[in-house]
Design an enzyme around this catalytic site. Structure first.
Site, PDB file in Angstrom:
ATOM      1  N   ASP A   1       0.795  -1.228   0.000  1.00 42.91           N
ATOM      2  CA  ASP A   1       0.000   0.000   0.000  1.00 42.91           C
ATOM      3  C   ASP A   1       0.824   1.273   0.000  1.00 42.91           C
ATOM      4  O   ASP A   1       0.259   2.335   0.122  1.00 42.91           O
ATOM      5  CB  ASP A   1      -0.906   0.135   1.213  1.00 42.91           C
ATOM      6  N   HIS A   2       2.106   1.222  -0.075  1.00 44.43           N
ATOM      7  CA  HIS A   2       2.936   2.414   0.113  1.00 44.43           C
ATOM      8  C   HIS A   2       3.106   3.160  -1.205  1.00 44.43           C
ATOM      9  O   HIS A   2       4.150   3.091  -1.846  1.00 44.43           O
ATOM     10  CB  HIS A   2       4.299   2.024   0.680  1.00 44.43           C
ATOM     11  N   ILE A   3       2.064   3.872  -1.606  1.00 45.99           N
ATOM     12  CA  ILE A   3       2.151   4.657  -2.827  1.00 45.99           C
ATOM     13  C   ILE A   3       2.454   6.108  -2.457  1.00 45.99           C
ATOM     14  O   ILE A   3       1.962   6.620  -1.463  1.00 45.99           O
ATOM     15  CB  ILE A   3       0.875   4.541  -3.670  1.00 45.99           C
TER      16      ILE A   3
ATOM     17  N   ASN B   1      10.000   6.657  -3.940  1.00 43.49           N
ATOM     18  CA  ASN B   1       9.712   5.686  -2.881  1.00 43.49           C
ATOM     19  C   ASN B   1      11.016   5.054  -2.433  1.00 43.49           C
ATOM     20  O   ASN B   1      11.718   4.441  -3.247  1.00 43.49           O
ATOM     21  CB  ASN B   1       8.756   4.609  -3.401  1.00 43.49           C
TER      22      ASN B   1
END
Length: 572
Positions: A499-501, A539
């Site tokens: 989920d780390h957008i 990211n």
């Protein structure tokens, strides 16, 4: 006709970690602050019956209602985007506390290399290390400048951990000691050392012991029940906004929280932002909320969507490279290897961030001169607690995911298998971005947010290298079989990735290539602050929450300065 309400000094849109930190700090500073949350109010006791995997993991009860608001997605500019109907590649939380309630608790500081990735890479490896299609840039702030705010967030959240041997030396010890070791993690730690890596305990927002933070909020000790990810903690032992920050704001009469308030527009008059318009999700009534300062602290996707709808900032154009709103969207990719063993472990017990990590292949901790990529990823094994529905790993020799053989092998592997994986760097790419969809609309008549995204050659190179390193470690645990993840030819939004957008409202030192300055104040609207993972220009090799929290504390200082003096906080 929308009803116009009394003016507030500060309006905060979204009450996850970032929004609740702003609300608490503004309330303590005596500012008249209003928190708007589109979901319902949630407290620890609301999760007393939360050990329901079907309800929360399969049914995504704590997530945004995709029947009312979703996104569309496509792989490239020539495709028509289609709506996302089910969660997979990432999750968008809702209700008070947001993703800070259903998170696992991994709490990292980004590395000094991350904040200066462009200048450091060019200096060490030359400007031709990457093609110009990779839009890496420095963040406009250094690790040293952000470190005091990391410390503030860690003290608020009570983070449990120990010094990362590959990271910068900490000036302050973690507020609480590392979590427990288990037989599985002890074996993984020994395997890391045998493979030549330097393991340490994963920094955790699951409390190793009861802790009272500087604001007087007590967070209970973790019970290792195994229900963290996608669940709220019924014990109040996972640090979250509903136990650590929102109650602080609520102690002050100058703070007000309104739930079921979905902000759909930021309002401008004569070129200046004057407030927000929101819809009561129960009655469908519309309200205009005037404010001196508007603080957008929603999910990465919704931060970007709100700016695009409100025509704040210049939308990014992948053809010309102009504009910054929607630019530098990145997804976390997680190479993994699962080992199957001839010994049993008690894997039902666990916690979201109960783990061991190695950082030897992350950041610029190893030489990339002869490699076809930069950066890398942190490799971890975590004992999160296995649950009955979706925890059914089987060796690759089992060809079908149904039938008698599959059932027998999944039962056998339940306490005899464990995976290690990496939070892997993903770099921004010219055609990976967010925009408004020309076809589909949400429940409020607004265009949906459109995601254009595909995996890149750089992704494949890092995935292959890091996958090899994970496999070397798993091999040291003497598995009887193993299964390694494969990176598909194209990105698909339905399989679970991570989920780390990040990206969409990125920070930087140049208004031409960023949306906000290093106080997260918009270049184009000085009384608007945008805070969240959407600020990250790329990211990194870690979970983003700790960095979001640190940036929020710095932004809170900036908001106070702006209310005192007005004007831009950073010169362009």
């Amino acid at each position: 006709m929308a009803e116009t309400l009394d003016k507030k000094e500060v309006v905060v849109v979204g009450l996850g970690w970032a929004g609740s930190i702003i609300a608490a700090e503004m309330a303590k500073a005596g500012k008249d602050v209003l928190g708007l949350e589109r979901g319902a109010e949630k407290k620890t006791e609301d999760y007393l019956l939360a050990h329901d995997e079907y309800r929360y993991v399969v049914g995504h009860e704590m997530m945004q209602d995709l029947s009312k608001e979703t996104i569309t997605y496509r792989n490239n500019l020539d495709e028509e985007a289609l709506p996302m109907r089910r969660f997979g590649a990432f999750l968008i939380g809702t209700d008070v506390g947001g993703g800070g309630v259903h998170w696992n608790g991994d709490t990292w500081r980004y590395n000094p290399y991350d904040f200066e990735i462009k200048s450091r890479t060019d200096e060490k490896y030359g400007e031709d290390k990457l093609s110009d299609d990779y839009l890496i840039q420095d963040w406009g702030i250094t690790y040293e400048e952000l470190e005091p705010y990391y410390e503030r967030y860690e003290r608020t959240a009570g983070v449990s951990g120990e010094q990362n041997p590959m990271g910068p030396e900490r000036k302050m010890a973690y507020p609480t000691p590392p979590m427990k070791m288990t037989p599985l993690l002890s074996d993984f730690k020994a395997a890391c050392e045998a493979a030549g890596a330097t393991p340490f305990r994963t920094p955790s927002g699951n409390m190793s012991e009861e802790y009272t933070n500087p604001d007087g909020m007590t967070i209970a000790a973790c019970q290792y029940c195994g229900f963290c990810e996608k669940f709220g903690c019924e014990w109040g032992a996972k640090s979250s906004p509903i136990v650590a920050t929102i109650p602080v704001a609520q102690q002050h009469d100058n703070f007000e929280m309104r739930t079921h308030a979905n902000v759909v527009d930021i309002i401008k008059e004569d070129g200046k932002v004057t407030g927000v318009r929101y819809v009561d999700t129960r009655t469908h009534e519309e309200f205009i909320q005037p404010a001196d300062v508007v603080v957008i602290t929603s999910h990465t996707t919704n931060n970007t969507k709100l700016l695009l709808h409100s025509e704040l900032g210049t939308p990014y154009d992948p053809e010309t490279g102009e504009g910054a709103v929607g630019k530098n969207y990145c997804l976390h990719i997680t190479p993994s290897v699962t080992g199957f063993f001839d010994k049993e472990y008690n894997l039902s017990m666990g916690a979201g961030a109960l783990g061991v990590t190695v950082d030897d292949y992350n950041n610029d901790n190893f030489d990339h001169s002869d490699l076809d990529f930069i950066h890398g990823g942190s490799i971890s094994m975590k004992q999160q607690g296995k649950r009955p529905i979706l925890e059914n790993a089987v060796p690759d020799s089992v060809e079908k995911n149904w039938g008698a053989e599959f059932k027998a092998e999944s039962v056998k592997a339940y306490n005899r298998s464990a995976g290690a994986w990496a939070q892997m760097i993903t770099l921004p790419y010219r055609t990976n971005y967010l925009s408004l969809d020309p076809t589909y609309k949400d429940d409020y008549g607004r265009p949906l947010l459109r995601l254009t995204y595909d995996v890149t050659e750089h992704d494949r190179n890092v995935h292959s290298y890091i996958g090899d390193r994970i496999e070397e470690i798993i091999d040291e645990m003497n598995p009887v079989a193993k299964s390694r993840s494969v990176l598909d030819e194209h990105f698909d939004i339905l399989p679970a990735h991570n989920d780390h957008i990040v990206g969409g409202t990125i920070m930087g030192a140049d208004p031409n290539t960023s949306v906000v300055n290093n106080y997260l104040q918009m270049w184009d609207a000085e009384n608007v602050f945008v805070i969240g993972g959407s600020n990250f220009p790329h990211n990194g090799g870690y979970n983003p929450t700790g960095t979001v929290g640190a940036l929020a504390y710095r932004a809170a200082e900036g908001i106070e300065k702006y209310l005192d003096d007005n004007g831009p906080l950073v010169e362009a």
